[in-house]
Design a protein around this motif. Sequence first.
Motif, PDB file in Angstrom:
ATOM      1  N   LEU A  26      -3.611   3.409  -0.248  1.00  0.00           N
ATOM      2  CA  LEU A  26      -2.966   3.269   0.400  1.00  0.00           C
ATOM      3  C   LEU A  26      -1.556   2.538   1.042  1.00  0.00           C
ATOM      4  O   LEU A  26      -0.507   2.673   1.266  1.00  0.00           O
ATOM      5  CB  LEU A  26      -3.850   2.651   2.467  1.00  0.00           C
ATOM      6  CG  LEU A  26      -5.287   3.460   2.512  1.00  0.00           C
ATOM      7  CD1 LEU A  26      -6.030   2.833   3.792  1.00  0.00           C
ATOM      8  CD2 LEU A  26      -4.801   4.995   3.144  1.00  0.00           C
ATOM      9  N   VAL A  27      -1.903   0.926   0.163  1.00  0.00           N
ATOM     10  CA  VAL A  27      -0.744   0.528   0.136  1.00  0.00           C
ATOM     11  C   VAL A  27       0.287   0.825  -0.814  1.00  0.00           C
ATOM     12  O   VAL A  27       1.272   1.289  -0.996  1.00  0.00           O
ATOM     13  CB  VAL A  27      -1.133  -0.919  -0.399  1.00  0.00           C
ATOM     14  CG1 VAL A  27      -0.086  -2.383  -1.175  1.00  0.00           C
ATOM     15  CG2 VAL A  27      -1.591  -1.664   1.146  1.00  0.00           C
ATOM     16  N   PHE A  28      -0.221   0.765  -2.256  1.00  0.00           N
ATOM     17  CA  PHE A  28       0.391   1.268  -3.480  1.00  0.00           C
ATOM     18  C   PHE A  28       1.427   2.967  -3.282  1.00  0.00           C
ATOM     19  O   PHE A  28       2.387   3.456  -3.617  1.00  0.00           O
ATOM     20  CB  PHE A  28      -0.370   1.395  -5.033  1.00  0.00           C
ATOM     21  CG  PHE A  28       0.145   1.651  -5.394  1.00  0.00           C
ATOM     22  CD1 PHE A  28       0.997   0.652  -6.390  1.00  0.00           C
ATOM     23  CD2 PHE A  28      -0.233   2.845  -6.777  1.00  0.00           C
ATOM     24  CE1 PHE A  28       2.238   0.800  -7.228  1.00  0.00           C
ATOM     25  CE2 PHE A  28       0.420   2.545  -8.229  1.00  0.00           C
ATOM     26  CZ  PHE A  28       1.943   1.817  -8.752  1.00  0.00           C
ATOM     27  N   LEU A  86       6.348   6.062   2.938  1.00  0.00           N
ATOM     28  CA  LEU A  86       7.510   5.209   4.328  1.00  0.00           C
ATOM     29  C   LEU A  86       8.703   5.060   4.182  1.00  0.00           C
ATOM     30  O   LEU A  86       9.000   3.953   5.091  1.00  0.00           O
ATOM     31  CB  LEU A  86       5.964   4.624   4.583  1.00  0.00           C
ATOM     32  CG  LEU A  86       4.749   4.815   5.555  1.00  0.00           C
ATOM     33  CD1 LEU A  86       4.177   3.040   6.134  1.00  0.00           C
ATOM     34  CD2 LEU A  86       5.551   6.091   5.868  1.00  0.00           C
ATOM     35  N   GLY A  87       8.795   4.967   3.040  1.00  0.00           N
ATOM     36  CA  GLY A  87      10.355   3.951   2.417  1.00  0.00           C
ATOM     37  C   GLY A  87      10.484   2.673   1.488  1.00  0.00           C
ATOM     38  O   GLY A  87      11.524   2.481   1.583  1.00  0.00           O
ATOM     39  N   LEU A  88       9.232   2.538   1.686  1.00  0.00           N
ATOM     40  CA  LEU A  88       8.698   0.846   1.022  1.00  0.00           C
ATOM     41  C   LEU A  88       8.644   1.222   0.195  1.00  0.00           C
ATOM     42  O   LEU A  88       7.814   0.690  -0.547  1.00  0.00           O
ATOM     43  CB  LEU A  88       8.019   0.569   2.296  1.00  0.00           C
ATOM     44  CG  LEU A  88       8.215  -0.188   3.437  1.00  0.00           C
ATOM     45  CD1 LEU A  88       7.430  -0.511   3.839  1.00  0.00           C
ATOM     46  CD2 LEU A  88       9.409  -0.467   3.788  1.00  0.00           C
ATOM     47  N   VAL A 106       3.869  -2.732  -8.697  1.00  0.00           N
ATOM     48  CA  VAL A 106       2.067  -3.364  -8.664  1.00  0.00           C
ATOM     49  C   VAL A 106       1.343  -4.311  -8.281  1.00  0.00           C
ATOM     50  O   VAL A 106       0.485  -4.530  -7.331  1.00  0.00           O
ATOM     51  CB  VAL A 106       1.544  -2.199 -10.153  1.00  0.00           C
ATOM     52  CG1 VAL A 106       2.282  -3.138 -11.292  1.00  0.00           C
ATOM     53  CG2 VAL A 106       0.161  -2.173  -9.798  1.00  0.00           C
ATOM     54  N   TRP A 107       2.512  -5.237  -8.406  1.00  0.00           N
ATOM     55  CA  TRP A 107       1.542  -6.827  -8.196  1.00  0.00           C
ATOM     56  C   TRP A 107       1.617  -7.033  -7.349  1.00  0.00           C
ATOM     57  O   TRP A 107       0.614  -7.396  -5.875  1.00  0.00           O
ATOM     58  CB  TRP A 107       2.980  -7.345  -8.725  1.00  0.00           C
ATOM     59  CG  TRP A 107       2.675  -9.208  -8.385  1.00  0.00           C
ATOM     60  CD1 TRP A 107       3.147  -9.796  -7.444  1.00  0.00           C
ATOM     61  CD2 TRP A 107       1.672 -10.494  -8.970  1.00  0.00           C
ATOM     62  NE1 TRP A 107       3.048 -10.845  -7.219  1.00  0.00           N
ATOM     63  CE2 TRP A 107       2.109 -11.246  -8.028  1.00  0.00           C
ATOM     64  CE3 TRP A 107       1.066 -10.321  -9.954  1.00  0.00           C
ATOM     65  CZ2 TRP A 107       1.169 -12.877  -8.415  1.00  0.00           C
ATOM     66  CZ3 TRP A 107       0.471 -11.078 -10.191  1.00  0.00           C
ATOM     67  CH2 TRP A 107      -0.208 -12.814  -9.188  1.00  0.00           C
ATOM     68  N   TYR A 108       3.146  -6.754  -6.222  1.00  0.00           N
ATOM     69  CA  TYR A 108       2.959  -6.803  -4.572  1.00  0.00           C
ATOM     70  C   TYR A 108       2.074  -5.847  -4.158  1.00  0.00           C
ATOM     71  O   TYR A 108       1.210  -5.983  -2.898  1.00  0.00           O
ATOM     72  CB  TYR A 108       4.179  -6.407  -4.108  1.00  0.00           C
ATOM     73  CG  TYR A 108       5.484  -6.962  -3.925  1.00  0.00           C
ATOM     74  CD1 TYR A 108       5.718  -8.729  -4.383  1.00  0.00           C
ATOM     75  CD2 TYR A 108       6.674  -7.272  -5.536  1.00  0.00           C
ATOM     76  CE1 TYR A 108       6.719  -9.164  -4.419  1.00  0.00           C
ATOM     77  CE2 TYR A 108       7.119  -7.903  -5.920  1.00  0.00           C
ATOM     78  CZ  TYR A 108       7.679  -9.382  -5.687  1.00  0.00           C
ATOM     79  OH  TYR A 108       8.345 -10.352  -5.700  1.00  0.00           O
ATOM     80  N   ALA A 109       1.565  -5.144  -4.079  1.00  0.00           N
ATOM     81  CA  ALA A 109       0.771  -3.506  -3.606  1.00  0.00           C
ATOM     82  C   ALA A 109      -0.627  -4.594  -4.428  1.00  0.00           C
ATOM     83  O   ALA A 109      -1.618  -4.316  -3.130  1.00  0.00           O
ATOM     84  CB  ALA A 109       0.570  -2.529  -4.314  1.00  0.00           C
ATOM     85  N   ALA A 110      -0.977  -5.225  -4.896  1.00  0.00           N
ATOM     86  CA  ALA A 110      -2.567  -5.785  -5.294  1.00  0.00           C
ATOM     87  C   ALA A 110      -2.350  -6.543  -4.931  1.00  0.00           C
ATOM     88  O   ALA A 110      -3.931  -7.009  -3.873  1.00  0.00           O
ATOM     89  CB  ALA A 110      -3.063  -6.699  -6.722  1.00  0.00           C
ATOM     90  N   ALA A 111      -1.393  -7.577  -4.380  1.00  0.00           N
ATOM     91  CA  ALA A 111      -1.456  -8.867  -3.694  1.00  0.00           C
ATOM     92  C   ALA A 111      -1.067  -8.357  -2.108  1.00  0.00           C
ATOM     93  O   ALA A 111      -2.266  -8.864  -1.509  1.00  0.00           O
ATOM     94  CB  ALA A 111      -0.343  -9.924  -3.890  1.00  0.00           C
TER      95      ALA A 111
END
Length: 214
Positions: free
Chosen positions: A70-72, A78-80, A84-89
């Motif tokens: 859902l994050v990655f 949604l335009g953000l 992969v580092w930020y998505a995992a965190a």
Amino acid sequence: MRTFGIEDFWFIVQAAQWTIWLSLIAFIGGGILGLAVALGRVSERCWLSQSMRVFIEFFRGTPLLLQLFLVFFGLPVLGLEIGVWYAAAIALILNSAAFLAEIWRGCIQAVPQGQSEAAEALGLSYAQKMRDVVLPQALKIAIPPTVGYLVQIIKATSLTAIIGFTELTRAGQIVNNATFQPMIVFGLVALIYFILCWPLSLYASRLERKLKVS
């Protein structure tokens, strides 16, 4: 295809640092957010308590892998755009916050009700009561399960390999694809996870025994 060598060994060992860093980020970030959620969960304001309950139940009631997806994959829709580092965190922080919040909610509510009543009788405000009376006692109860949950965070980081984050498990997959020696490669990966998690498990058990004695 090549034979497993010292370069592959060091590649896997060095990848463990990303597992450690991601675990620390998830634990610290999840701890800060989790404390806020736990305090909201035990709040006397019904709307706040119920809102925090929805947050906890969603992230505890859905698989971490789904949350990573859902994050990655969801945020770019949604335009953000995020790496992969930020998505995992982000996913691990949110997931850890929900579990830590529930652990700490139980610890806060485990403090005898008489302590809160005594604080109120002394004229302390809600914030003063929590800060000076309830939370210090809850902290003593919370340390063992919190340390124990850190072990779960370390193991949960392995799921970030699915979205391409090169941590310990992903490094093992890369080396195995090149050497096709799964027993050696994943045996080493398992050994490193054990080295990271076993001392924490022992420490959590020791803290639990001390808590029972005291």
